[in-house]
Design an enzyme around this catalytic site. Sequence first.
Site, PDB file in Angstrom:
ATOM      1  N   ASP A  25      83.068  14.270  50.959  1.00 35.97           N
ATOM      2  CA  ASP A  25      82.276  15.390  50.463  1.00 35.97           C
ATOM      3  C   ASP A  25      81.098  14.806  49.674  1.00 35.97           C
ATOM      4  O   ASP A  25      80.116  14.382  50.270  1.00 35.97           O
ATOM      5  CB  ASP A  25      83.223  16.241  49.614  1.00 35.97           C
ATOM      6  CG  ASP A  25      82.620  17.525  49.111  1.00 35.97           C
ATOM      7  OD1 ASP A  25      81.517  17.872  49.543  1.00 35.97           O
ATOM      8  OD2 ASP A  25      83.261  18.185  48.280  1.00 35.97           O
ATOM      9  N   LYS A  33      96.652  13.344  49.628  1.00 34.60           N
ATOM     10  CA  LYS A  33      97.654  13.737  50.615  1.00 34.60           C
ATOM     11  C   LYS A  33      97.001  14.260  51.894  1.00 34.60           C
ATOM     12  O   LYS A  33      97.652  14.427  52.910  1.00 34.60           O
ATOM     13  CB  LYS A  33      98.542  14.874  50.065  1.00 34.60           C
ATOM     14  CG  LYS A  33      99.233  14.598  48.776  1.00 34.60           C
ATOM     15  CD  LYS A  33      99.940  15.903  48.305  1.00 34.60           C
ATOM     16  CE  LYS A  33     100.486  15.735  46.914  1.00 34.60           C
ATOM     17  NZ  LYS A  33     100.857  17.040  46.336  1.00 34.60           N
ATOM     18  N   ASP A  54      93.985  20.888  52.009  1.00 28.97           N
ATOM     19  CA  ASP A  54      94.562  21.990  51.246  1.00 28.97           C
ATOM     20  C   ASP A  54      93.529  22.772  50.468  1.00 28.97           C
ATOM     21  O   ASP A  54      92.411  22.310  50.214  1.00 28.97           O
ATOM     22  CB  ASP A  54      95.565  21.436  50.234  1.00 28.97           C
ATOM     23  CG  ASP A  54      94.858  20.710  49.074  1.00 28.97           C
ATOM     24  OD1 ASP A  54      94.015  19.837  49.355  1.00 28.97           O
ATOM     25  OD2 ASP A  54      95.126  21.045  47.908  1.00 28.97           O
ATOM     26  N   LYS A 108      81.277  15.906  55.394  1.00 27.58           N
ATOM     27  CA  LYS A 108      80.505  17.044  54.876  1.00 27.58           C
ATOM     28  C   LYS A 108      79.191  16.494  54.353  1.00 27.58           C
ATOM     29  O   LYS A 108      78.946  16.450  53.158  1.00 27.58           O
ATOM     30  CB  LYS A 108      81.313  17.700  53.752  1.00 27.58           C
ATOM     31  CG  LYS A 108      81.265  19.203  53.754  1.00 27.58           C
ATOM     32  CD  LYS A 108      81.918  19.755  52.533  1.00 27.58           C
ATOM     33  CE  LYS A 108      83.341  20.174  52.759  1.00 27.58           C
ATOM     34  NZ  LYS A 108      83.922  20.810  51.549  1.00 27.58           N
ATOM     35  N   ASP A 150      90.459  12.047  54.738  1.00 30.67           N
ATOM     36  CA  ASP A 150      90.426  13.371  55.374  1.00 30.67           C
ATOM     37  C   ASP A 150      88.997  13.904  55.430  1.00 30.67           C
ATOM     38  O   ASP A 150      88.512  14.286  56.473  1.00 30.67           O
ATOM     39  CB  ASP A 150      91.360  14.350  54.635  1.00 30.67           C
ATOM     40  CG  ASP A 150      91.111  14.419  53.130  1.00 30.67           C
ATOM     41  OD1 ASP A 150      90.289  13.639  52.594  1.00 30.67           O
ATOM     42  OD2 ASP A 150      91.751  15.253  52.470  1.00 30.67           O
ATOM     43  N   ARG A 181      97.950  23.211  54.198  1.00 32.05           N
ATOM     44  CA  ARG A 181      97.953  21.890  54.824  1.00 32.05           C
ATOM     45  C   ARG A 181      98.625  21.922  56.195  1.00 32.05           C
ATOM     46  O   ARG A 181      98.326  21.106  57.061  1.00 32.05           O
ATOM     47  CB  ARG A 181      98.717  20.877  53.951  1.00 32.05           C
ATOM     48  CG  ARG A 181      98.016  20.497  52.664  1.00 32.05           C
ATOM     49  CD  ARG A 181      98.679  19.256  52.073  1.00 32.05           C
ATOM     50  NE  ARG A 181      98.411  19.101  50.654  1.00 32.05           N
ATOM     51  CZ  ARG A 181      97.337  18.498  50.159  1.00 32.05           C
ATOM     52  NH1 ARG A 181      96.425  18.005  50.966  1.00 32.05           N
ATOM     53  NH2 ARG A 181      97.177  18.378  48.859  1.00 32.05           N
TER      54      ARG A 181
HETATM   55  P1  IMP Z   1      84.393  13.672  47.290  1.00 36.25           P
HETATM   56  O1  IMP Z   1      84.778  12.712  46.235  1.00 36.25           O
HETATM   57  O2  IMP Z   1      83.480  14.762  46.750  1.00 36.25           O
HETATM   58  O3  IMP Z   1      83.820  13.047  48.529  1.00 36.25           O
HETATM   59  O4  IMP Z   1      85.679  14.473  47.663  1.00 36.25           O
HETATM   60  C1  IMP Z   1      86.599  14.001  48.529  1.00 36.25           C
HETATM   61  C2  IMP Z   1      87.933  14.672  48.335  1.00 36.25           C
HETATM   62  O5  IMP Z   1      87.793  16.028  47.912  1.00 36.25           O
HETATM   63  C3  IMP Z   1      88.648  14.736  49.662  1.00 36.25           C
HETATM   64  O6  IMP Z   1      89.433  13.597  49.848  1.00 36.25           O
HETATM   65  C4  IMP Z   1      89.455  15.989  49.537  1.00 36.25           C
HETATM   66  O7  IMP Z   1      90.686  15.733  48.934  1.00 36.25           O
HETATM   67  C5  IMP Z   1      88.650  16.870  48.647  1.00 36.25           C
HETATM   68  N1  IMP Z   1      87.836  17.823  49.425  1.00 36.25           N
HETATM   69  C6  IMP Z   1      86.494  17.844  49.546  1.00 36.25           C
HETATM   70  N2  IMP Z   1      86.089  18.843  50.330  1.00 36.25           N
HETATM   71  C7  IMP Z   1      87.199  19.483  50.731  1.00 36.25           C
HETATM   72  C8  IMP Z   1      87.441  20.625  51.594  1.00 36.25           C
HETATM   73  O8  IMP Z   1      86.541  21.255  52.143  1.00 36.25           O
HETATM   74  N3  IMP Z   1      88.734  20.986  51.759  1.00 36.25           N
HETATM   75  C9  IMP Z   1      89.768  20.325  51.172  1.00 36.25           C
HETATM   76  N4  IMP Z   1      89.590  19.252  50.388  1.00 36.25           N
HETATM   77  C10 IMP Z   1      88.312  18.831  50.164  1.00 36.25           C
HETATM   78 MG    MG Z   2      91.627  13.669  49.591  1.00 40.54          MG
END
Ligand code: IMP
Ligand code: MG
Length: 304
Positions: free
Chosen positions: A226, A168, A282, A254, A223, A288
């Site tokens: 990470d 979302k 969020d 990130k 969004d 949000r």
């Molecule tokens: P990844 O799979 O570790 O790259 O995580 C990606 C998802 O984790 C994003 O689409 C977000 O929904 C969530 N996420 C990662 N870091 C943050 C943050 O700092 N704030 C909010 N959501 C995050």
């Molecule tokens: Mg996400």
Amino acid sequence: MNARPLVVKAHPPSSIEDARFAHESEEEFAGVLDFYGVRWQYEPRTFPLKHADDGRMIEAFSPDFYLPDLDLYIEITTLKQGLVTDKHRKLRRLQELYPEVQIKLLHKKDYLSLLSKYGIGGVREAESMGVREVLFSASQIERRVNELGAQIGRDYAGKEPLFVGVLKGVTCFMADLMRHTALPLSIDFMTISSYDGDRSGAVRIVQDLTENISGRDVLVIEDVIDTGMTLNHLLRQLEVRSPATLRVCTLLDKRARRLVELPLDYVGFEVPDEFVVGYGLDYRQRFRNLPFIATLRPDVLQQT
Ligand code: IMP
Ligand code: MG
């Protein structure tokens, strides 16, 4: 009598370290603006108001602040009634001589209502909800999203891309980005499960696209990237459906936390290795609706 040219400072102070404030309330106001990432200049201009017959300037007005993003001058009022009356008179004169100039007289208590013009809305609420630091203000985000939309418009000229938003967190970004992209485009959304501490589950598509992406120019809109695990999984799912092209646009990167290296075609901002919220992102489904992107106070993040 006509006004003379303005006296303009080449490099007006724009940080608390550089500015020498005449009043404590001015410094406090500058601090509020800094907190919300709103750019300011301190006393950048002097507006001549009255000249003697020999041409000497005998009255002038230097508003305390200029906010370039709003094209607005701000004069902070003191509580001394005599001075306030004189200021009102000068302000009226300034408006007569320089009708194109936007200026506001601001009481200390009016700071917050002014900031609502930036979409900062419930500043007090935001603070009490646990914001530690605003990383990107609403106006900074708007400028950057505008640039991204323009770039995408150029890169996809002559094509009709399909924007695939990952819900979302992407809602605010998607809504703004598509309005800044001058192309015939379509949108669709997906929901991906995220790691919620349940080790039995794997990342999976909770809600799939409604569009067929075969032969389409697909731009995945995220969004925040990470670790990259979510995006990696998603791209592999989409690749097998044979899109003509498959690229990625993320609001936030990130990078420091990346485990899976992925090519990102468009990045709004890089963020440090900290949990961020707002503008769609969020923390446990909250925050949000903040119009800016911010970090949270540690005590908020520790709450279970
Ligand atoms: P990844 O799979 O570790 O790259 O995580 C990606 C998802 O984790 C994003 O689409 C977000 O929904 C969530 N996420 C990662 N870091 C943050 C943050 O700092 N704030 C909010 N959501 C995050
Ligand atoms: Mg996400």
